[in-house]
Design a protein around this motif. Sequence first.
Motif, short mmCIF file in Angstrom:
data_model
loop_
_atom_site.label_atom_id
_atom_site.label_comp_id
_atom_site.label_asym_id
_atom_site.label_seq_id
_atom_site.Cartn_x
_atom_site.Cartn_y
_atom_site.Cartn_z
N PRO A 197 43.50 46.39 41.70
CA PRO A 197 42.87 45.99 40.45
C PRO A 197 42.89 44.48 40.27
N GLY A 198 41.78 43.91 39.87
CA GLY A 198 41.69 42.47 39.67
C GLY A 198 41.10 41.71 40.84
N ALA A 199 41.09 42.33 42.03
CA ALA A 199 40.59 41.62 43.21
C ALA A 199 39.10 41.30 43.08
N ASP A 200 38.31 42.29 42.69
CA ASP A 200 36.87 42.07 42.56
C ASP A 200 36.56 41.12 41.41
N GLU A 201 37.32 41.23 40.34
CA GLU A 201 37.10 40.34 39.19
C GLU A 201 37.41 38.89 39.56
N LEU A 202 38.52 38.68 40.23
CA LEU A 202 38.89 37.32 40.64
C LEU A 202 37.85 36.77 41.61
N TYR A 203 37.42 37.59 42.56
CA TYR A 203 36.40 37.14 43.51
C TYR A 203 35.13 36.72 42.78
N LEU A 352 47.89 36.14 38.64
CA LEU A 352 48.08 34.69 38.54
C LEU A 352 46.77 33.95 38.79
N GLY A 353 45.97 34.46 39.72
CA GLY A 353 44.70 33.81 40.01
C GLY A 353 43.77 33.82 38.82
N LEU A 354 43.68 34.94 38.14
CA LEU A 354 42.80 35.04 36.96
C LEU A 354 43.29 34.11 35.85
N GLU A 355 44.61 34.00 35.69
CA GLU A 355 45.14 33.08 34.68
C GLU A 355 44.96 31.63 35.08
#
Length: 361
Positions: A197-203, A352-355
């Motif tokens: 979860p979050g990988a596609d969003e961060l990408y 952490l990447g999204l933040e």
Amino acid sequence: MSEARKTASDGGVATHRESPTGLDLDRLGDWLAAEYPGMVVGELTASLITGGKSNLTYELADSVQRWIVRRPPLGTVMATAHDMRREYTMAEALEGTDVPVPRMVAYCDDKDVLGADFYIMERIEGVPYRYADEIIPLGEARTRAISIELVRTLAKLHRVDPGRVGLADFGRPEGFLGRQVKRWKTQLDASFTRELPGADELYAKLVAAVPSESASGIVHGDFRLDNVLMGADDLPAAVIDWEMATLGDPLLDLALMLTYQRRARVVAGRESTDPATYDATLAPGYLSEEEIMALYEAESGRALRGFGFHLGLACFKLAGISEGVRYRHINRQTVGAGFEDSGSTVPLLLELGLESLKEYK
């Protein structure tokens, strides 16, 4: 993510009759005798140096000398992430600059020797500080001095003119950040074993935020405290592990170094463990993130505008690296101990990447 400590003893000593996994001493000895007559004196022995989670590193010795051998990990890997020629060329080019590097000794692209290309370099005496209990005994003043020299060394690297050391064609700085985003998405896809979860969003957010322009220079690719051997004088004796070196935006090096520190701080806050086992960057006296950034700006002359993107990309990159190590461990393509928790902090890195993308606009 716990990692094995770097020691020369963990692989056991091997002779021509008993080679460590991934390093056939008979074949290596025959190749050295043919290509570098007189280099080896007596019988070769070798031991695996554990601690790294990517390329395999061995200490090689004869009756009078010791060297270091580097080769790619076992199994199928991304060629661009384990390019021995790249490591060798970069370190060789930096000899003579004020960036300390080991002397390169030999390179071999004949895969009949070890099953992959490899190189040999001089062995440098130095300590790759990884854990707090290794650096705390030095005291806060020495710890601070070591962290200052680490940042200064990174700035020295980023001040090197690639053209003046024969590296003008070593990489393609144009479009570097965009290619990095795609590269680590490819790595995550190739290492797929679970939903993240979050990988596609961060990408997607990284793709949308790639700067139209960025700085240009030499990029180490994995610059951190335990990839710098510190000498007895607490000064860097050698920067090692150049497997991801290229030309591109040097600020990604700084961002990745800080991402390791951020991850360590969060993990330490979540776990009830002995502080001595924490990452070395959490030791009393070690520079804070704010101090590191200020010192880097002063030493390098580079402004950190838009640095939140670099931090977000560094988190995505480290997630890709860690997930790749986890994939190889699951498929029994790793050598040595300490891989059991590989990939355990990937979900954290994506958070952490999204933040991070919201910072330092």
